[in-house]
Design a protein around this motif. Structure first.
Motif, PDB file in Angstrom:
ATOM      1  N   GLU A 182       0.827  -1.210   0.000  1.00  0.00           N
ATOM      2  CA  GLU A 182       0.000   0.000   0.000  1.00  0.00           C
ATOM      3  C   GLU A 182       0.861   1.260   0.000  1.00  0.00           C
ATOM      4  O   GLU A 182       0.562   2.235  -0.693  1.00  0.00           O
ATOM      5  CB  GLU A 182      -0.938  -0.006   1.208  1.00  0.00           C
ATOM      6  CG  GLU A 182      -1.894   1.152   1.238  1.00  0.00           C
ATOM      7  CD  GLU A 182      -2.879   1.156   0.075  1.00  0.00           C
ATOM      8  OE1 GLU A 182      -3.268   2.261  -0.357  1.00  0.00           O
ATOM      9  OE2 GLU A 182      -3.242   0.080  -0.412  1.00  0.00           O
ATOM     10  N   ALA A 183       1.951   1.241   0.764  1.00  0.00           N
ATOM     11  CA  ALA A 183       2.847   2.407   0.818  1.00  0.00           C
ATOM     12  C   ALA A 183       3.490   2.672  -0.541  1.00  0.00           C
ATOM     13  O   ALA A 183       3.602   3.831  -0.965  1.00  0.00           O
ATOM     14  CB  ALA A 183       3.917   2.199   1.881  1.00  0.00           C
ATOM     15  N   LEU A 184       3.898   1.629  -1.235  1.00  0.00           N
ATOM     16  CA  LEU A 184       4.503   1.802  -2.553  1.00  0.00           C
ATOM     17  C   LEU A 184       3.488   2.346  -3.563  1.00  0.00           C
ATOM     18  O   LEU A 184       3.800   3.243  -4.352  1.00  0.00           O
ATOM     19  CB  LEU A 184       5.093   0.484  -3.055  1.00  0.00           C
ATOM     20  CG  LEU A 184       6.372   0.038  -2.358  1.00  0.00           C
ATOM     21  CD1 LEU A 184       6.693  -1.412  -2.703  1.00  0.00           C
ATOM     22  CD2 LEU A 184       7.533   0.946  -2.713  1.00  0.00           C
ATOM     23  N   ALA A 185       2.273   1.825  -3.528  1.00  0.00           N
ATOM     24  CA  ALA A 185       1.230   2.313  -4.427  1.00  0.00           C
ATOM     25  C   ALA A 185       0.910   3.781  -4.136  1.00  0.00           C
ATOM     26  O   ALA A 185       0.745   4.594  -5.057  1.00  0.00           O
ATOM     27  CB  ALA A 185      -0.023   1.449  -4.306  1.00  0.00           C
ATOM     28  N   THR A 186       0.869   4.136  -2.863  1.00  0.00           N
ATOM     29  CA  THR A 186       0.608   5.521  -2.467  1.00  0.00           C
ATOM     30  C   THR A 186       1.741   6.431  -2.925  1.00  0.00           C
ATOM     31  O   THR A 186       1.499   7.557  -3.384  1.00  0.00           O
ATOM     32  CB  THR A 186       0.415   5.621  -0.943  1.00  0.00           C
ATOM     33  OG1 THR A 186      -0.692   4.788  -0.578  1.00  0.00           O
ATOM     34  CG2 THR A 186       0.164   7.033  -0.488  1.00  0.00           C
ATOM     35  N   THR A 187       2.964   5.961  -2.819  1.00  0.00           N
ATOM     36  CA  THR A 187       4.124   6.735  -3.266  1.00  0.00           C
ATOM     37  C   THR A 187       4.034   7.045  -4.753  1.00  0.00           C
ATOM     38  O   THR A 187       4.290   8.179  -5.178  1.00  0.00           O
ATOM     39  CB  THR A 187       5.430   5.972  -2.959  1.00  0.00           C
ATOM     40  OG1 THR A 187       5.551   5.823  -1.548  1.00  0.00           O
ATOM     41  CG2 THR A 187       6.647   6.683  -3.507  1.00  0.00           C
ATOM     42  N   LEU A 188       3.667   6.056  -5.557  1.00  0.00           N
ATOM     43  CA  LEU A 188       3.529   6.286  -6.997  1.00  0.00           C
ATOM     44  C   LEU A 188       2.422   7.294  -7.285  1.00  0.00           C
ATOM     45  O   LEU A 188       2.603   8.210  -8.093  1.00  0.00           O
ATOM     46  CB  LEU A 188       3.239   4.979  -7.731  1.00  0.00           C
ATOM     47  CG  LEU A 188       4.352   3.950  -7.775  1.00  0.00           C
ATOM     48  CD1 LEU A 188       3.911   2.739  -8.590  1.00  0.00           C
ATOM     49  CD2 LEU A 188       5.636   4.526  -8.325  1.00  0.00           C
ATOM     50  N   ALA A 189       1.293   7.140  -6.604  1.00  0.00           N
ATOM     51  CA  ALA A 189       0.169   8.057  -6.821  1.00  0.00           C
ATOM     52  C   ALA A 189       0.539   9.483  -6.429  1.00  0.00           C
ATOM     53  O   ALA A 189       0.226  10.441  -7.144  1.00  0.00           O
ATOM     54  CB  ALA A 189      -1.048   7.584  -6.032  1.00  0.00           C
ATOM     55  N   GLU A 190       1.231   9.649  -5.313  1.00  0.00           N
ATOM     56  CA  GLU A 190       1.629  10.984  -4.853  1.00  0.00           C
ATOM     57  C   GLU A 190       2.657  11.598  -5.803  1.00  0.00           C
ATOM     58  O   GLU A 190       2.595  12.786  -6.106  1.00  0.00           O
ATOM     59  CB  GLU A 190       2.186  10.906  -3.434  1.00  0.00           C
ATOM     60  CG  GLU A 190       2.677  12.219  -2.882  1.00  0.00           C
ATOM     61  CD  GLU A 190       1.611  13.316  -2.823  1.00  0.00           C
ATOM     62  OE1 GLU A 190       1.991  14.505  -2.810  1.00  0.00           O
ATOM     63  OE2 GLU A 190       0.404  13.006  -2.798  1.00  0.00           O
TER      64      GLU A 190
END
Length: 125
Positions: free
Chosen positions: A30-38
């Motif tokens: 989830e953190a990696l996906a959030t990083t890409l989105a941000e």
């Protein structure tokens, strides 16, 4: 530096995310996906989808083949990854990079590896 669009809603360049996850927790995923989105939000890119490879194989996975398929769509700008290591094990990274570039897409990294960082100019101590 001000955003080019001054935060007006626009359809930015279309990118697709790619993650290679081996033995990671749901929180890390989830953190990696959030990083890409941000990262996409900050750079005014439209994250159209996220492909996730699970496992450590160097073979062509369905996630990578799917990524190559969408790169053939019109108006796709590139692929965004947390680091280049998400392209796969050492032996496959260069080949996958070439295949992405042959598709006419840019490879965008949220964070470069230490080997590829350029020194920041400034006074020497």
């Amino acid at each position: 530096m001000e955003p080019i669009t001054e935060l007006r809603p626009v359809d930015g360049p279309v990118v697709y995310g790619y993650l290679r996850l081996t033995r990671v927790s749901a929180a890390r995923r989830e953190a990696l996906a959030t990083t890409l989105a941000e990262h996409c939000r900050r750079h005014e890119l439209f994250l159209s989808g996220l492909f996730t490879e699970r496992g450590d194989s160097g073979r062509a996975t369905s996630a990578f083949v799917g990524l190559l398929d969408v790169l053939e769509l019109p108006d796709v700008y590139g692929v965004v990854l947390p680091t280049a290591s998400h392209l796969g094990p050492r032996g496959t990274t260069a080949e996958r990079r070439r295949r992405i570039e042959r598709a006419g897409a840019r490879l965008l990294l949220v964070r470069r590896s230490r080997r590829h960082r350029t020194p920041i100019p400034g006074p020497h101590r």
